[in-house]
Write an enzyme that holds these catalytic residues in place. Sequence first.
Site: not given
Ligand code: ZN
Length: 523
Positions: A21, A24, A128, A131, A145, A148, A305, A308
């Site tokens: 995305h 990156h 997680c 992560c 998390c 996420h 943020k 995906k």
């Molecule tokens: Zn996470």
Amino acid sequence: MTTRTPYALTTAIPYVNARPHLGHALEYIQSDAIARWHRQLGEDVFFLSGADENSLKNVRAAEAEGVPTRELVDRNTQYFIDLMQTMEVSLDDFIRTVEAKHFAGVQKLIRASRPEDIYKQKYSGLYCVGCEAFYQPEELVDGKCPEHLTPPELIEEENYFFKLSNYQAQLEELIASDTYKIVPAERKNEILSFIRSGLKDFSISRSQERARGWGIPFPGDEKQVVYVWYDALGNYITGMDYAVPENDGAAGERYGRYWPAALHVIGKGIIRFHAVYWPAMLLSAGVPLPKALFVHGYITVNGQKMSKSLGAVVDPLEVMKQYGVEPVRYYMLRYISPTQDGDFSEEQLRQSYTSDLANGIGNLLSRTLAMIEKNADAQVRVMDVTSADEAAVVRKFEETFVEYERLMNGFEFSQALSRVWEAVATLDKYINDKAPWHVAKDPARREELLTIYWVLAEGLRCLGSLLHAAMPKTAEEIWHRLGLAQSPSEVSWEIQKTWGLLQTGFTVTKGAPLFPRLEEPAK
Ligand SMILES: [Zn+2]
């Protein structure tokens, strides 16, 4: 023979469980600008990127799709390679963590670690998978998390641990003294206070069962697989031939030449791994530490943020298809803060394209070259720049080169490009003040006219030098249209930053607009 200063830099290696995305893309563009800048300085650059393929995330993504994990990582890694090629990222190598030399290197690193730093222990914790990290209950937000927003899994197994607490004092000293320099300063301070709050040992393996047999076997214990972060961090040395399997795992020539790296470029979410775990792992194994860590922020879209799992994804390939690769590189370097979070806005991208590129540098180049073609047989002649107006332009460029150099060395891409556009404005003002279209009508003012053309042409040549890191093709095209056969990557920086590189007898070519005007957006 002169030896050039080695300058090795790396990007983080992404999990390849999904397509790349815009976040990156930001890291690749920043890193590429740094790599090109150091090559332009004449240094011996080695620019490494890669893919983190041994993660549990990839196993889960493959299971969800019903394909073998290797097939999924082969396919997805290619998306990242394709993106970097499209974006003109000038990599020297790309390390895949499924490669034999990576396996050999990570196992070598573990074997080289001090025995007292690694111990086995039964463990339970909240993990997680997003992560690939354990969380303390108090670090969770509503039981989820913080990265996420998903609940972690409770894991209970026997793992190998790394005694991070052995390195607390040493890490604090290395970072506080900038021996391992962290940029920006606020990230350095954040890490120092994290270290001072006390370091907990971390797991460096997982069971074969939990890893579904995917990953690097732990040396000396076939029931365990190397924890994916330990594995992934190793890429920075394995990609530089820390262990060459064909040579009994001895280090290769590349390792001797480029390690320790000058710089790791990463996003703020993975700073603890790079500023704490990684240097401790290296200290334990007796491997020299990298010199610096540059930490960028996140790109948000509408303040969210990009990831995906959270939605909000902008496909960088689509954006570049619409606006061109270099306008996107320019926008990201100039209008997204190098170190703070920045919001991607298509409206701002269009605006920067129109005002800075089409009406800015593009228009300056085409109106200058059109005049020289029409009134001077497309020939540039070197002229005196002793009069006040001309000397002021020359001085502006001298100052711009000094500032640009300082800002690029400090990773201040946005400010560096702001300075370059001040120089564009200086040339625009010079044209308007001098009104060469009037001067051209009076044959008695021929010398004056040729002086104006010289100042504009050489000023544009300087702009080509200053644009090389951000927009390499644009910079090269400006030089070629001015009649230079070389590109800004092929001439020494000392010569480039000195007024007067263009010579009498160079033939200019106006050519098509560098940045054609954008169509109105579809309503
Ligand atoms: Zn996470």
